[in-house]
Design an enzyme around this catalytic site. Structure first.
Site, PDB file in Angstrom:
ATOM      1  CE  LYS A 158      -4.059   1.829   2.396  1.00  0.00           C
ATOM      2  NZ  LYS A 158      -4.880   2.142   1.230  1.00  0.00           N
TER       3      LYS A 158
HETATM    4  N1  PMP Z   1      -7.657  -1.766  -2.775  1.00  0.00           N
HETATM    5  C1  PMP Z   1      -7.114  -0.549  -2.737  1.00  0.00           C
HETATM    6  C2  PMP Z   1      -6.402  -0.035  -3.920  1.00  0.00           C
HETATM    7  C3  PMP Z   1      -7.234   0.238  -1.583  1.00  0.00           C
HETATM    8  O1  PMP Z   1      -6.714   1.465  -1.538  1.00  0.00           O
HETATM    9  C4  PMP Z   1      -7.947  -0.269  -0.478  1.00  0.00           C
HETATM   10  C5  PMP Z   1      -8.093   0.582   0.763  1.00  0.00           C
HETATM   11  N2  PMP Z   1      -7.017   0.372   1.645  1.00  0.00           N
HETATM   12  C6  PMP Z   1      -8.498  -1.548  -0.559  1.00  0.00           C
HETATM   13  C7  PMP Z   1      -8.329  -2.280  -1.728  1.00  0.00           C
HETATM   14  C8  PMP Z   1      -9.247  -2.146   0.590  1.00  0.00           C
HETATM   15  O2  PMP Z   1      -8.367  -2.478   1.629  1.00  0.00           O
HETATM   16  P1  PMP Z   1      -8.819  -2.440   3.146  1.00  0.00           P
HETATM   17  O3  PMP Z   1     -10.040  -3.244   3.253  1.00  0.00           O
HETATM   18  O4  PMP Z   1      -7.670  -3.048   3.886  1.00  0.00           O
HETATM   19  O5  PMP Z   1      -9.035  -1.025   3.506  1.00  0.00           O
END
Ligand code: PMP
Length: 306
Positions: A158
């Protein structure tokens, strides 16, 4: 503009207006940062809890590992700093944003010579795609922008730089009158939204792309998989061709910000009857029971802030 109160900055709290970096910081020029988005919920019992804090911090450290960024704090220190940030700002619900980044030293591409710095901010925040979206679903389109191909930019990190792809997807969707954009992967199969994972419901089963389809290993996605299995629903990880979007009975997006958001249409083609589907509603209800502390099986997903 958000006013976040106090921001944790390299180990100490600074006032909102004093939390500044130099304009020659590496991260600003080359996107060299990794971050998290974490939700803070008000529980049914009146207390406040951070949802899946440890998993978020684990993912943050994993993202940094991929980019050879050594976080100058132990995980325990970082976890405590997140809790302290919530406490010092007296927040009852909202959103927490930790960011680890390359700071100011030299401006060559090589990040190794720049210090690794960290901040944690937190603020009050409601539904990302709107309260109405949670109930009635949102209109999405398939973006003309694909996610980076395998072995280009790592989708499992991320990382700040990855969000240039997300920005292109989001801006295009909004310009064209949609609320969110869905990206295909390099091979043209379904990947994810600009900031959400995706689930399709077909014949009573849940389908989601594998993380190898250039998507983030979402923590909400993981929660949904576990909750769906508790409900005896079948969950399959499958490489999904684009046209499945038009044939699904239900579609919903998952993410810390988006929570569980139903999709009412894709490219102006109705999903099912165009309103929130039954399985989506079931998953949403279970999810909100968990984040408000009403599902005792998952209380260890909640870090209570006293
Ligand atoms: N994909 C992307 C590109 C994201 O930015 C996010 C948000 N963090 C998610 C999926 C979902 O991840 P999470 O459930 O851990 O927030």
């Amino acid at each position: 503009m958000i006013n976040t109160g106090k921001i944790w900055f390299n180990g100490e709290f600074k006032e909102h207006d004093d939390a500044k970096v130099h304009v020659l910081s590496h991260v600003l020029h080359y996107g060299s940062g990794c971050f998290e988005g974490i939700r803070l919920y008000k529980l049914k019992n009146g207390k406040t809890a951070i949802f899946r804090l440890e998993e978020h911090i684990d993912r943050l450290y994993d993202s940094c590992k991929i980019y050879r960024m050594e976080v100058p704090y132990s995980k325990e220190e970082f976890l405590k700093a997140v809790v302290d940030t919530v406490k010092v700002n007296n927040l009852k619900s909202g959103y927490i944003r930790p960011l680890v980044f390359r700071g100011y030293n030299q401006l060559g591409v090589n990040p190794a010579v720049c210090p690794v710095e960290a901040i944690i901010a937190a603020w009050e925040w409601g539904a990302y795609l709107g309260e109405d979206g949670l109930e009635n679903g949102i209109k999405v389109c398939v973006s003309s922008w694909r996610r980076p191909a395998p072995n280009t930019l790592p989708a499992l990190a991320k990382a700040s730089g990855n969000y240039l792809s997300s920005q292109l997807i989001k801006m295009e969707a909004l310009e064209n009158g949609f609320e969110e954009g869905l990206a295909l992967d390099y091979f043209g199969n379904i990947s994810e939204g600009s900031g959400e994972n995706i689930f399709l419901v077909k014949n009573g089963e849940l389908l989601t792309p594998p993380v190898a389809s250039s998507s983030l290993a979402g923590i909400t996605r993981d929660a949904v998989i576990k909750l769906a299995r508790d409900l005896n629903l079948v969950v399959k990880f499958e490489t999904l061709p684009r046209e499945f979007l038009y044939l699904a009975d239900e579609i919903f997006l998952t993410g810390t910000a988006a929570e569980i958001t139903p999709v009412s249409s894709v490219d102006n083609i109705k999903v099912g009857n165009g309103s929130r589907g039954n399985i989506t509603k079931l998953i949403q209800d279970e999810f909100f029971k968990v984040v408000t502390g009403e599902n005792k099986k998952y209380t260890d997903w909640l870090t209570t802030v006293e």
